[in-house]
Scaffold this motif. Sequence first.
Motif, PDB file in Angstrom:
ATOM      1  N   LEU A 136       0.810  -1.216   0.000  1.00 50.13           N
ATOM      2  CA  LEU A 136       0.000   0.000   0.000  1.00 50.13           C
ATOM      3  C   LEU A 136       0.846   1.270   0.000  1.00 50.13           C
ATOM      4  N   TYR A 137       1.995   1.216   0.648  1.00 50.64           N
ATOM      5  CA  TYR A 137       2.875   2.384   0.755  1.00 50.64           C
ATOM      6  C   TYR A 137       4.289   2.023   0.304  1.00 50.64           C
ATOM      7  N   PRO A 138       4.468   1.689  -0.974  1.00 55.11           N
ATOM      8  CA  PRO A 138       5.771   1.178  -1.435  1.00 55.11           C
ATOM      9  C   PRO A 138       6.911   2.175  -1.302  1.00 55.11           C
ATOM     10  N   ASP A 139       6.611   3.458  -1.334  1.00 53.72           N
ATOM     11  CA  ASP A 139       7.667   4.466  -1.288  1.00 53.72           C
ATOM     12  C   ASP A 139       7.921   5.019   0.116  1.00 53.72           C
ATOM     13  N   TYR A 140       7.257   4.439   1.107  1.00 52.56           N
ATOM     14  CA  TYR A 140       7.505   4.856   2.487  1.00 52.56           C
ATOM     15  C   TYR A 140       8.953   4.531   2.849  1.00 52.56           C
ATOM     16  N   ARG A 141       9.631   5.464   3.467  1.00 54.70           N
ATOM     17  CA  ARG A 141      11.046   5.287   3.789  1.00 54.70           C
ATOM     18  C   ARG A 141      11.232   4.935   5.261  1.00 54.70           C
ATOM     19  N   ILE A 142      12.099   3.959   5.493  1.00 60.80           N
ATOM     20  CA  ILE A 142      12.498   3.613   6.845  1.00 60.80           C
ATOM     21  C   ILE A 142      14.013   3.766   6.948  1.00 60.80           C
ATOM     22  N   LEU A 143      14.500   3.906   8.169  1.00 60.52           N
ATOM     23  CA  LEU A 143      15.935   4.083   8.391  1.00 60.52           C
ATOM     24  C   LEU A 143      16.559   2.732   8.706  1.00 60.52           C
ATOM     25  N   LEU A 144      17.232   2.178   7.722  1.00 65.10           N
ATOM     26  CA  LEU A 144      17.922   0.906   7.912  1.00 65.10           C
ATOM     27  C   LEU A 144      19.183   1.146   8.740  1.00 65.10           C
ATOM     28  N   PHE A 145      19.353   0.327   9.784  1.00 67.57           N
ATOM     29  CA  PHE A 145      20.470   0.502  10.718  1.00 67.57           C
ATOM     30  C   PHE A 145      20.458   1.898  11.341  1.00 67.57           C
ATOM     31  N   ILE A 152      10.485   1.168   1.569  1.00 68.89           N
ATOM     32  CA  ILE A 152      10.033  -0.073   2.174  1.00 68.89           C
ATOM     33  C   ILE A 152       9.803  -1.172   1.136  1.00 68.89           C
ATOM     34  N   LYS A 153       9.557  -0.806  -0.114  1.00 67.77           N
ATOM     35  CA  LYS A 153       9.320  -1.825  -1.132  1.00 67.77           C
ATOM     36  C   LYS A 153      10.557  -2.689  -1.360  1.00 67.77           C
ATOM     37  N   TYR A 154      11.750  -2.126  -1.154  1.00 63.20           N
ATOM     38  CA  TYR A 154      12.969  -2.898  -1.340  1.00 63.20           C
ATOM     39  C   TYR A 154      13.160  -3.890  -0.198  1.00 63.20           C
ATOM     40  N   ILE A 155      12.794  -3.474   1.000  1.00 65.59           N
ATOM     41  CA  ILE A 155      12.834  -4.402   2.129  1.00 65.59           C
ATOM     42  C   ILE A 155      11.830  -5.542   1.912  1.00 65.59           C
TER      43      ILE A 155
END
Length: 215
Positions: A136-145, A152-155
Amino acid sequence: MSWLNRLERKMGRYFIPRLMYIITAAMAAIYIVDLLMPGLHLRSWMSLDRSLLAQGQVWRLITFIVVPPYTSPILALISLYFYCLIGNGLENEWGGFRFNVFYLFGILGAILAALITGSGDNSYLNLSLFLAFAALYPDYRILLFFFIPVKIKYIALLDLALYLVLLILGTWPARAALLMSLVNLLIFFGGGFFRHLRQQSGYWKTRREFRKYNR
């Protein structure tokens, strides 16, 4: 999903609002109790086990949902925060009723997998929430490490790759729980995906319109 639309029209008022807040609060409480009083072995009384269900410990059908993750306090706090984030996002997008139905189907799938294989947990149920959020939110960004911004779509793609590896190399309980979580995702997204394709297919969206145009 016409069946879900009909169900929502009939029973849409019956749902638990902010469901993931309740679940994560219970997880946090159990984590703290387990941390302060490990002698209680609280997790062992809550896990999903077919043999113990057969002995009459039916509460496990519910309590396994709120078993917290095995991890350090800091990572547990981050995990619970993330559960709240994705649960709230899904509820805002779908509405409380549909989110409750999605989570209920995930619970039933996890129980069915445990009854077939002998044991189960809530890990793939929670992972299905993450994949639904990513859809639903593929472009939502999270802070890896904690400092690398990643969409988030890449995760989610990495998680799907992990799904494939576990289907091949995982234990039977993991395979069964994984398949049930995928079925739940397909129930909620498969029809919508193909409907979206039809809506993007040009002028002839229905047979009626096709016949009308060719008269």
